[in-house]
Design a protein around this motif. Structure first.
Motif, short mmCIF file in Angstrom:
data_model
loop_
_atom_site.label_atom_id
_atom_site.label_comp_id
_atom_site.label_asym_id
_atom_site.label_seq_id
_atom_site.Cartn_x
_atom_site.Cartn_y
_atom_site.Cartn_z
N THR A 263 0.83 -1.20 0.00
CA THR A 263 0.00 0.00 0.00
C THR A 263 0.86 1.25 0.00
O THR A 263 0.58 2.23 -0.69
CB THR A 263 -0.94 0.01 1.21
OG1 THR A 263 -1.78 -1.16 1.16
CG2 THR A 263 -1.82 1.24 1.23
N ALA A 264 1.97 1.20 0.77
CA ALA A 264 2.87 2.35 0.87
C ALA A 264 3.62 2.62 -0.43
O ALA A 264 3.82 3.78 -0.80
CB ALA A 264 3.86 2.13 2.01
N VAL A 265 4.04 1.57 -1.13
CA VAL A 265 4.90 1.78 -2.29
C VAL A 265 4.19 1.64 -3.63
O VAL A 265 4.67 2.15 -4.65
CB VAL A 265 6.13 0.83 -2.26
CG1 VAL A 265 6.96 1.08 -1.02
CG2 VAL A 265 5.71 -0.63 -2.36
N ALA A 266 3.06 0.94 -3.65
CA ALA A 266 2.33 0.75 -4.91
C ALA A 266 0.97 1.43 -4.93
O ALA A 266 0.40 1.63 -6.00
CB ALA A 266 2.15 -0.75 -5.20
N GLY A 267 0.46 1.76 -3.74
CA GLY A 267 -0.81 2.46 -3.66
C GLY A 267 -1.98 1.56 -3.31
O GLY A 267 -1.98 0.37 -3.63
N ALA B 41 -3.85 -0.27 -6.27
CA ALA B 41 -3.16 -1.44 -6.81
C ALA B 41 -3.35 -2.64 -5.89
O ALA B 41 -3.53 -3.77 -6.36
CB ALA B 41 -1.67 -1.14 -6.99
N VAL B 42 -3.32 -2.40 -4.59
CA VAL B 42 -3.51 -3.49 -3.63
C VAL B 42 -4.93 -4.03 -3.72
O VAL B 42 -5.15 -5.24 -3.72
CB VAL B 42 -3.19 -3.00 -2.20
CG1 VAL B 42 -3.61 -4.05 -1.17
CG2 VAL B 42 -1.70 -2.71 -2.05
N THR B 43 -5.90 -3.14 -3.80
CA THR B 43 -7.30 -3.57 -3.91
C THR B 43 -7.51 -4.42 -5.16
O THR B 43 -8.19 -5.46 -5.12
CB THR B 43 -8.23 -2.34 -3.95
OG1 THR B 43 -8.09 -1.62 -2.73
CG2 THR B 43 -9.68 -2.77 -4.12
N ASP C 287 -5.50 -17.45 -2.04
CA ASP C 287 -4.05 -17.49 -2.19
C ASP C 287 -3.59 -16.68 -3.39
O ASP C 287 -2.53 -16.03 -3.35
CB ASP C 287 -3.57 -18.94 -2.34
CG ASP C 287 -3.75 -19.75 -1.08
OD1 ASP C 287 -4.07 -19.15 -0.02
OD2 ASP C 287 -3.57 -20.98 -1.13
N ALA C 288 -4.39 -16.68 -4.46
CA ALA C 288 -4.03 -15.91 -5.65
C ALA C 288 -3.95 -14.43 -5.33
O ALA C 288 -3.06 -13.71 -5.82
CB ALA C 288 -5.04 -16.17 -6.76
N GLY C 289 -4.89 -13.96 -4.52
CA GLY C 289 -4.88 -12.55 -4.13
C GLY C 289 -3.67 -12.21 -3.29
O GLY C 289 -3.03 -11.17 -3.48
N ALA D 297 3.43 -9.81 -5.34
CA ALA D 297 4.06 -9.49 -6.61
C ALA D 297 4.25 -7.98 -6.79
O ALA D 297 5.18 -7.54 -7.48
CB ALA D 297 3.23 -10.05 -7.77
N LEU D 298 3.41 -7.18 -6.15
CA LEU D 298 3.53 -5.73 -6.25
C LEU D 298 4.84 -5.24 -5.66
O LEU D 298 5.38 -4.20 -6.07
CB LEU D 298 2.36 -5.04 -5.54
CG LEU D 298 0.97 -5.22 -6.13
CD1 LEU D 298 -0.07 -4.59 -5.21
CD2 LEU D 298 0.89 -4.61 -7.53
N VAL D 299 5.36 -5.95 -4.65
CA VAL D 299 6.59 -5.51 -3.98
C VAL D 299 7.77 -6.42 -4.28
O VAL D 299 8.87 -6.21 -3.76
CB VAL D 299 6.39 -5.38 -2.46
CG1 VAL D 299 5.46 -4.22 -2.16
CG2 VAL D 299 5.84 -6.66 -1.85
N ASN D 300 7.55 -7.44 -5.10
CA ASN D 300 8.65 -8.31 -5.51
C ASN D 300 9.01 -8.08 -6.98
O ASN D 300 9.83 -8.80 -7.53
CB ASN D 300 8.29 -9.79 -5.31
CG ASN D 300 8.92 -10.38 -4.06
OD1 ASN D 300 9.78 -9.75 -3.43
ND2 ASN D 300 8.52 -11.57 -3.69
#
Length: 223
Positions: free
Chosen positions: A130-134, A137-139, A147-149, A155-158
């Motif tokens: 949430t801090a780095v991608a917003g 994007a997390v929602t 598990d997919a979610g 994946a947003l932070v990796n």
């Protein structure tokens, strides 16, 4: 006329004496203590296994010392981790959790959504993402459900080294108390163990200490 000229000269002299002293250079443009960069040589001195990704079980997850040094230096700058004690603790923490930077996901036992170089649990991964991608994007990532979610949020932070390696610097700067950070700055074993037990909320496992001892020695020697 002579008197007028004398008066003018005197006034000019006084105004020169009273002229304000120029301001000092802007500290933001000329930092006295810029954040020291971590080098690949330092990381290999701390953990020789980081020199290469040869034989890594998941080559796509592995980062060698050169990649790690670049990413860690960027993270320390972003989150203003400027003290040798905090830098050493973050390096040691990530080395242990990622098996010398070989992993960025949990494979044993394979917990969905757990990862980055600090192997953050899913709730912290979500906070970090949430801090780095917003939040949007997390929602969107969580909309996959289950598990997919969780894996989509991870994946947003990796997706790049800077985000994956930046997780521990973000964690220390946002989740640890002032007392815990003071202990890390002091660079004591007590401070290191307090970080593990009070902030990370894990045990002060002695197997974590060698990386911290090595990192402390190398990073402090460079500062």
């Amino acid at each position: 006329m002579y008197i007028k000229n004398v008066l003018l000269a005197s006034a000019f002299a006084l105004s020169t004496i009273a002229a304000p002293i120029p301001d000092c250079p802007d500290e933001d443009n000329n930092p006295v203590n810029p954040t020291p960069a971590v080098t690949a040589a330092q990381l290999t001195a701390i953990a020789p296994e980081t020199a290469s990704c040869s034989g890594a079980p998941f080559p796509e997850e592995c980062a060698d010392a050169t990649q790690a040094a670049t990413a860690l230096s960027a993270a320390f700058e972003t989150y203003q981790i400027t003290t040798p004690g905090e830098q050493a603790a973050i390096i040691a923490y990530e080395l242990f959790e990622s098996a010398n930077f070989k992993y960025n996901k949990n494979h044993f036992p394979g917990r969905p959504g757990q990862g980055t170089r600090m192997m953050a649990m899913p709730p912290f991964v979500e906070l970090y993402a949430t801090a780095v991608a917003g939040a949007d994007a997390v929602t969107q990532a969580k909309a996959a459900g289950g598990d997919a979610g969780l894996n989509a949020v991870l994946a947003l932070v990796n997706g790049d080294d800077e985000k994956s390696f930046g997780s521990a610097a973000w964690f220390v700067s946002t989740q640890c108390s002032a007392d815990v950070r003071a202990g890390l700055v002091a660079g004591t074993e007590e401070g290191w163990h307090a970080f593990l037990t009070e902030c990370v909320q894990t045990t002060a496992d002695p197997t974590r200490d060698p990386a911290w001892v090595a990192a402390s020695g190398v990073i402090k020697a460079a500062n």
